[in-house]
Motif scaffolding. Structure first.
Motif, PDB file in Angstrom:
ATOM      1  N   SER A 105      39.766 101.687  -4.854  1.00  0.00           N
ATOM      2  CA  SER A 105      38.777 102.545  -5.514  1.00  0.00           C
ATOM      3  C   SER A 105      38.631 102.168  -6.986  1.00  0.00           C
ATOM      4  O   SER A 105      37.517 102.132  -7.530  1.00  0.00           O
ATOM      5  N   CYS A 153      36.633  99.039  -7.172  1.00  0.00           N
ATOM      6  CA  CYS A 153      35.209  99.339  -6.987  1.00  0.00           C
ATOM      7  C   CYS A 153      34.586  99.843  -8.289  1.00  0.00           C
ATOM      8  O   CYS A 153      33.484  99.439  -8.665  1.00  0.00           O
ATOM      9  N   LEU A 156      32.371  94.073  -5.618  1.00  0.00           N
ATOM     10  CA  LEU A 156      32.228  95.438  -5.105  1.00  0.00           C
ATOM     11  C   LEU A 156      32.352  95.465  -3.580  1.00  0.00           C
ATOM     12  O   LEU A 156      33.045  96.330  -3.021  1.00  0.00           O
ATOM     13  N   SER A 209      35.952  94.868  -2.572  1.00  0.00           N
ATOM     14  CA  SER A 209      36.759  96.052  -2.865  1.00  0.00           C
ATOM     15  C   SER A 209      36.497  97.162  -1.865  1.00  0.00           C
ATOM     16  O   SER A 209      37.418  97.893  -1.480  1.00  0.00           O
ATOM     17  N   ARG A 210      35.259  97.269  -1.398  1.00  0.00           N
ATOM     18  CA  ARG A 210      34.940  98.279  -0.383  1.00  0.00           C
ATOM     19  C   ARG A 210      35.622  97.948   0.946  1.00  0.00           C
ATOM     20  O   ARG A 210      36.066  98.839   1.674  1.00  0.00           O
ATOM     21  N   GLN A 269      39.126  99.003   0.497  1.00  0.00           N
ATOM     22  CA  GLN A 269      39.142 100.469   0.511  1.00  0.00           C
ATOM     23  C   GLN A 269      39.099 100.981   1.947  1.00  0.00           C
ATOM     24  O   GLN A 269      39.810 101.929   2.310  1.00  0.00           O
ATOM     25  N   PHE A 319      33.389 106.068  -7.430  1.00  0.00           N
ATOM     26  CA  PHE A 319      34.648 105.461  -6.995  1.00  0.00           C
ATOM     27  C   PHE A 319      35.821 105.866  -7.877  1.00  0.00           C
ATOM     28  O   PHE A 319      36.936 106.071  -7.386  1.00  0.00           O
TER      29      PHE A 319
END
Length: 458
Positions: free
Chosen positions: A92, A95, A104, A107-108, A111, A170
């Motif tokens: 998070s 992000c 991004l 990172s998602r 996550q 985030f």
């Protein structure tokens, strides 16, 4: 009330930290949708790439939930809870600090991995060593947290983006995750129960992860572009992978999905209804959010979604007691019929001058019914699961709910893009009603009443 460490004195923080974690996991599947225009404006995704900000999380979450649940059985629910929470929180932060589309999206994905470890471990932790009364309260609060998280995303995403910028969508997870992790070190002491099986079915894990991920990806792509080829190819590719997974599982001495789980009373019906709950409520929620943005000033619009959240919490807390007295099947059918009635009220919305009282009434009926149905489907899907299979059962159940959300949005997206907005809105509401009646049918696959829950509810 007892703690999660067995028959030791109570630690109320255990309930709280598990419920907070469940809230943010489900929240992050919807909260980002309202921030997508702002993300695109700053990072320059383009219309195709921007979809992956939403899709990366849902695909990773749905695809890895079963694997995460089995890992919880093998390594212990508390250990996997903390591991998943740490990964989710760190991702998070990544992000929030992302400086490019690639960062991004990556990172998602991470996550989603953290969430896939965290969600089934949370439900498995709730199922360990809880007496009857504590089990009812825990299941109600856990379900309320998840349902409220999904409902809150539609409005919190817009609020956070407007007040602080899209990065706060985030970043808000970071302090919550850090506090929850620190609390869990004491409130969720120990590893939790583990299964004697010490090896993971790697071929089965790869096949089911790929198969479910392709389904989630395909549904997301179809929602974005129903005439495109990629979504339908992904859905077609999932079928042989899942068929091969079933063959591998039959031959594996230590299958990822134990055959006893598939035969456990209530598991099939619990998963069918879990998918129907989210698939029936996602279309009207998205449609109502679009309608409210067009029709009401922000001050009035802000009153509607909190009313829905409160109704969801109320229905979820009442659900365990209602199911105990009236039967799980009856509460499921009642919940789905209530969802259909609440969505039908939304069909009465006029093109101009939206009546606030009608909206709040419809959301209240939907929210209470959603809470009742969610608790009942969770109870049915975990009630008779034996120790050592609770984590994977929770993973399968959560995966079904996640796929239901993705399916609902896929069904809803084309009709809400109609040239006439009101026509699109009404089609979106009708989809919710149709799926709710499908949920009524699915409810009859659930036993009339459960003998017990995984945590001892009788």
């Amino acid at each position: 009330m007892t703690s999660f460490t067995g028959n030791t004195p109570a630690r109320a923080g255990g309930w709280a930290v598990v419920c907070v974690a469940q809230f943010v996991v489900v929240l992050d599947a919807t909260i980002v949708t309202m921030a997508l225009p702002a993300i695109d404006a700053e990072l320059g995704f383009g219309p195709v790439g921007l979809l992956w900000v939403f899709t990366a999380y849902t695909v990773a979450l749905a695809g890895l939930l079963v694997l995460g649940g089995r890992a919880s059985d093998l390594a212990g629910s508390r250990r996997m809870f903390r591991s998943g929470l740490a990964i989710f929180t760190a991702a998070s932060l990544a992000c929030a600090l992302a400086w490019s589309p690639a960062v991004l999206i990556a990172s998602r994905l991470v996550q989603g991995l953290g969430a896939a470890l965290l969600a089934p471990a949370a439900l498995a932790a709730l199922s360990d060593s809880l007496p009857q009364d504590a089990a009812r309260r825990a299941l109600g609060w856990w379900t309320a947290s998840g349902a409220a998280g999904g409902a809150s995303g539609w409005v919190l995403g817009g609020v956070l983006t407007q007040l602080g910028g899209w990065r706060w969508v985030f970043a808000v997870n970071v302090p919550i995750g850090l506090i929850a992790f620190l609390v869990s070190l004491r409130a969720l002491a120990g590893r939790g129960r583990t299964t004697p099986v010490r090896s993971l079915d790697v071929p089965g894990a790869c096949l089911i992860t790929a198969g479910i991920a392709l389904i989630a990806l395909g549904l997301s792509e179809v929602a974005h572009d129903p005439t495109g080829v990629r979504g339908w190819v992904a859905l077609a590719g999932a079928a042989p992978l899942l068929a091969l997974f079933a063959r591998v599982e039959r031959r594996s001495p230590q299958p990822l999905l134990p055959i006893t789980l598939a035969r456990t009373r209530g598991v099939l019906g619990g998963n069918l209804t879990a998918a129907a709950v989210t698939a029936s409520t996602s279309p009207p929620m998205l449609t109502a959010a679009l309608y409210v943005q067009d029709q009401l000033p922000p001050a009035q619009a802000g009153l509607i979604f909190p009313a829905f959240n409160l109704a969801v919490i109320g229905g979820s807390l009442a659900g365990p007691y209602a199911a105990l007295r009236q039967g799980t099947r009856r509460m499921l059918v009642t919940g789905f019929l209530g969802i259909a009635v609440g969505v039908a009220l939304l069909l009465l919305l006029p093109e101009d001058d939206a009546p606030l009282l009608l909206l709040i009434t419809a959301f209240a009926v939907m929210g209470v019914s959603l809470g009742l149905a969610s608790v009942s489907s969770t109870t049915a899907g975990t009630a008779d699961v034996v120790e050592g299979e609770r984590g994977v059962a929770a993973g399968v159940l959560t995966s079904s709910a996640q796929l239901g959300t993705t399916l609902g949005l896929a069904l809803c997206a084309p009709v809400t893009a109609a040239d006439d907005p009101m026509t699109g809105y009404r089609f979106g509401f009708l989809i919710g009603i149709v799926v709710a009646f499908a949920g009524v049918v699915a409810g009859f696959t659930v036993p009339r009443a459960v003998r017990r829950t995984a945590s001892g509810l009788r």
